[in-house]
Scaffold this motif. Sequence first.
Motif, mmCIF file in Angstrom:
data_model
loop_
_atom_site.group_PDB
_atom_site.id
_atom_site.type_symbol
_atom_site.label_atom_id
_atom_site.label_comp_id
_atom_site.label_asym_id
_atom_site.label_seq_id
_atom_site.Cartn_x
_atom_site.Cartn_y
_atom_site.Cartn_z
ATOM 1 N N VAL A 171 1.775 39.282 -13.949
ATOM 2 C CA VAL A 171 2.823 39.550 -15.017
ATOM 3 C C VAL A 171 2.949 40.951 -15.462
ATOM 4 O O VAL A 171 4.366 41.519 -14.799
ATOM 5 N N MET A 172 2.391 41.898 -14.768
ATOM 6 C CA MET A 172 2.540 43.729 -15.241
ATOM 7 C C MET A 172 2.689 43.645 -14.014
ATOM 8 O O MET A 172 4.011 44.649 -14.089
ATOM 9 N N ASP A 173 2.798 43.001 -12.646
ATOM 10 C CA ASP A 173 3.237 43.147 -11.388
ATOM 11 C C ASP A 173 5.169 43.416 -11.807
ATOM 12 O O ASP A 173 5.884 44.205 -11.353
ATOM 13 N N CYS A 174 5.317 42.097 -12.136
ATOM 14 C CA CYS A 174 7.165 41.789 -12.777
ATOM 15 C C CYS A 174 7.893 42.271 -13.695
ATOM 16 O O CYS A 174 9.236 42.140 -13.558
ATOM 17 N N TYR A 205 11.303 34.180 -12.408
ATOM 18 C CA TYR A 205 11.563 34.227 -14.121
ATOM 19 C C TYR A 205 11.153 34.894 -14.922
ATOM 20 O O TYR A 205 11.939 35.527 -15.174
ATOM 21 N N TYR A 206 9.784 35.762 -14.303
ATOM 22 C CA TYR A 206 9.295 36.633 -14.361
ATOM 23 C C TYR A 206 9.746 38.616 -14.679
ATOM 24 O O TYR A 206 9.917 39.202 -15.727
ATOM 25 N N GLU A 207 10.308 38.410 -13.539
ATOM 26 C CA GLU A 207 11.368 39.693 -13.161
ATOM 27 C C GLU A 207 12.405 40.049 -14.132
ATOM 28 O O GLU A 207 13.203 40.532 -14.774
ATOM 29 N N MET A 208 13.098 38.134 -14.021
ATOM 30 C CA MET A 208 14.291 38.633 -14.985
ATOM 31 C C MET A 208 14.142 39.234 -16.335
ATOM 32 O O MET A 208 14.981 39.869 -17.439
#
Length: 547
Positions: free
Chosen positions: A274-277, A217-220
């Motif tokens: 989330v930063m890694d995403c 979801y976060y990468e999208m």
Amino acid sequence: MNQQIINEEWAKVPNGLNVSFASSNKHFARELPPKVEAAMTWEAKAWKGEKIHTQILVWANKNLNNISLEAGELKDKQGNSIKKGNITLGFVEYVMTDEFKNGCGHRKAADFDSSYVADIIDTKSKSALLKKNTTQPAWLSIKVPANTAPGNYKGTIKIKGDQEYSLAINIQVLDKTLPAPNKWEYDLDLWQHPAAIARVHNVPLWSTEHYALMKGYYEMLANAGQKTITASIVHEPWGHQTYDDYPSLIKWTKKKDGSWKYDYSLFDKYIAFVMDCGITERINCYSMVPWKIAFTYYDESTQKEAVFTDAIGTPTYNAFWKTMLVDFAQHLKQKGWFSKTYIAMDERPIEAMKSVIKLLKETDKNWKIALAGEYHPEIEQDIDVYCIASREVFPAATLAKRKQNGQLSTWYTCCTEPYPNGFTFSSPAEGVWIGWYTASKNMDGYLRWAYNSWTKNPLEDSRFITWPAGDTYMVYPGPLSSIRFEKLIEGSQDFEKIRYLKTLYTKNKQTKQLNELNKALEMFDIKSLATVTADEMLKQVKPLLNQ
């Protein structure tokens, strides 16, 4: 429309499977044959690095099993290609929606006209069952790699049903490059809701499985150009207005001696994740000014949860928060995150905001502040990211000054606007229109709650108890994208193109082209949507970006 008229419409449809390309700016009803001129070829222009899309419609007056779609790679005459991996196909599924009517406020489903709308892009299913007398849309998306050689690329989409059909694609790749989403200047902010992901996937909150599921979801979202992490630093910053709880990422404890302890371990883990995403620019912390002044903490003396409810601006409120802010600032500086952390506020009364700004600046003059709400000139200079409601405007001189100071100026829509908006029943073109409007008003971006504050059964019913359908989420469990989300990204891309072209035309003294683009932008006024559709406006101006 009564059943007899519907049956008469289907009686006119040629037997067997019917296929055609169709506009991505329109919803097509499931129960009616589409009113489209059959288009067996899709012709489009694209910049290098751009994602483009269209719809494919299939419809039939008899049951057809296992309708499937297949894309081949696109090639030009020189042998260059756009590989299959850059082409995505998905059937568009229907979800229950309602109507705007009164906008905000509690609603009962029985009081609203409800229907099914095509919105969910299902890229996971390989085939679809086409029932008799139904229309099934599919979504075709092509991501043009940034290193693609300019030229004309051709290919086909094969559709298998009662027999095989072939649709042609002809893409002209222009010699202009759109930067990667993480380099876009367009400031998109869709609020994330981690707990909703745990609930729909039925996994424990903050478990290893939960983090693994959140990744997609976060990468999208990062690939859509999202800049900001939504971080709740108190329980329920929006006063339980969502179907799922909104837990705090920080654990507050009042010790027996009256001092305070703050556990940042979950906050640190979540923010780093989330930063890694790929969402790395800002951490927006909600909220010192929640919708209901009730701050939950653990009291060691009583060995149970307690709630602090003293009003904003009182000495006890200031003491309660000052202790935390000093400790939090120190922690953020140790993590190297202080400069990108913002204390965020959402639609709160002016006196409350003034009081909180004063407290923040007294605690540490370098605290940054984000606000989504009405425009208040008396606090404007203190707001680093100021997001105003769609009915308001920044004075031109203020905008120029904010740009000079490195402050961001954005806007938002919510349940109060019939248009432009991102409800499930909104015209898909409005998502693109939003990007053009942002450019026309010289603002920096757009905010919307929420990315994924899902309803009880989001894949079936987008209606909610308090706002028009789709107001609470832009994507679906899966993660699956939506037509609304894809059109919002298209608007972001158009904003970037406009910015690029304005700079290019100014540098090259191409006055005619610059004037033409500026004149097109003048059309974008919210009131004009009462008489001209977003789709009609975009048809007039879109060609200017791909000359």
